[in-house]
Design an enzyme around this catalytic site. Structure first.
Site, PDB file in Angstrom:
ATOM      1  CG  HIS A 186      31.891  56.736  17.895  1.00 16.59           C
ATOM      2  ND1 HIS A 186      31.919  56.040  16.707  1.00 16.59           N
ATOM      3  CD2 HIS A 186      31.515  58.004  17.583  1.00 16.59           C
ATOM      4  CE1 HIS A 186      31.564  56.848  15.705  1.00 16.59           C
ATOM      5  NE2 HIS A 186      31.314  58.047  16.218  1.00 16.59           N
TER       6      HIS A 186
ATOM      7  CG  ASP B 218      33.443  59.394  20.576  1.00 14.08           C
ATOM      8  OD1 ASP B 218      32.783  58.532  21.186  1.00 14.08           O
ATOM      9  OD2 ASP B 218      32.920  60.230  19.817  1.00 14.08           O
TER      10      ASP B 218
ATOM     11  CG  HIS C 158      36.863  58.376  16.684  1.00 13.70           C
ATOM     12  ND1 HIS C 158      35.615  57.818  16.668  1.00 13.70           N
ATOM     13  CD2 HIS C 158      36.681  59.709  16.928  1.00 13.70           C
ATOM     14  CE1 HIS C 158      34.698  58.760  16.885  1.00 13.70           C
ATOM     15  NE2 HIS C 158      35.320  59.921  17.061  1.00 13.70           N
TER      16      HIS C 158
END
Length: 218
Positions: free
Chosen positions: A131, A65, A27
């Site tokens: 994501h 991600d 992330h």
């Protein structure tokens, strides 16, 4: 040692041991506007890269991600490129080979460490998550940018075929180090509902099996 060899349980030779560091959900760029936490994702990712160097791993496998957003900011993208360049671009020899067809496996159709124009010492293999999944008419994301620049090996980006539920084929990345052979299957994020229906419908998900290599007779 003699008893182990007799039983066929002796440890494999060093040249056949494939060392893989597995990480996921990095992330990068999350909380970027938070003054207290804006650097956390980059610090964590750098720790992973440092550990890969310290443990002398052969490759890094990311489970999706890598980025927190499909379109991260320029700051996030530049910092990510800088970290990968710092730790993964070295003169270290990569001790394994990808023996499958890169055109079937990877988004850019090639393996970065087999490119003579790149000094990749620790190759990164990754799929996309929910994501940082590709979107838009171009079907691209920030992961494609790193892939096209040769910094990562992006696999599991399948093409949907047919109409209705659709059909996908998943081809493995075939890796070989000495006598060790690994078939690495990867599938980037698809919507849960659609993927569930595909797995429930016969013929919608096709797993491609590697063809056995037959040694020529002498």
């Amino acid at each position: 040692m003699e008893d182990e060899e007799a039983l066929g349980t002796a440890a494999p030779p060093e040249e056949a041991i494939l060392r893989i560091l597995i990480a996921t959900d990095n992330h990068l760029g999350v909380w970027e506007k938070d003054e207290l936490r804006k650097n956390d994702s980059f610090k964590s990712f750098e720790e992973i890269l440092q550990l890969a160097v310290q443990q002398n791993v052969d490759m890094i496998l990311l489970g999706g991600d890598l980025f927190h957003d499909n379109k991260p900011t320029r700051n996030t993208l530049v910092r990510s490129i800088d970290l990968i360049t710092k730790y993964c671009l070295t003169d270290k020899q990569v001790p394994f080979q990808v023996v499958s067809d890169p055109a079937q496996n990877f988004a850019n159709g090639r393996v970065n460490f087999q490119d003579p124009n790149l000094n990749i010492g620790i190759p990164i293999f990754t799929i996309h998550g929910n994501h940082d999944d590709p979107a838009g008419t171009e079907n691209l994301s920030a992961v494609d940018i790193l892939s096209s620049s040769g910094l990562i090996n992006y696999f599991g980006k399948v093409q949907m075929e047919g109409s209705g539920i659709g059909k996908i084929k998943i081809s493995p990345v075939l890796i070989q180090k000495g006598n060790t052979k690994l078939a690495l299957y990867g599938l980037g994020n698809l919507r849960d509902e659609r993927l569930g229906r595909m797995f429930q419908t016969p013929g919608c998900v096709e797993w491609m099996w590697p063809v056995a290599q037959v040694e020529p007779a002498h």
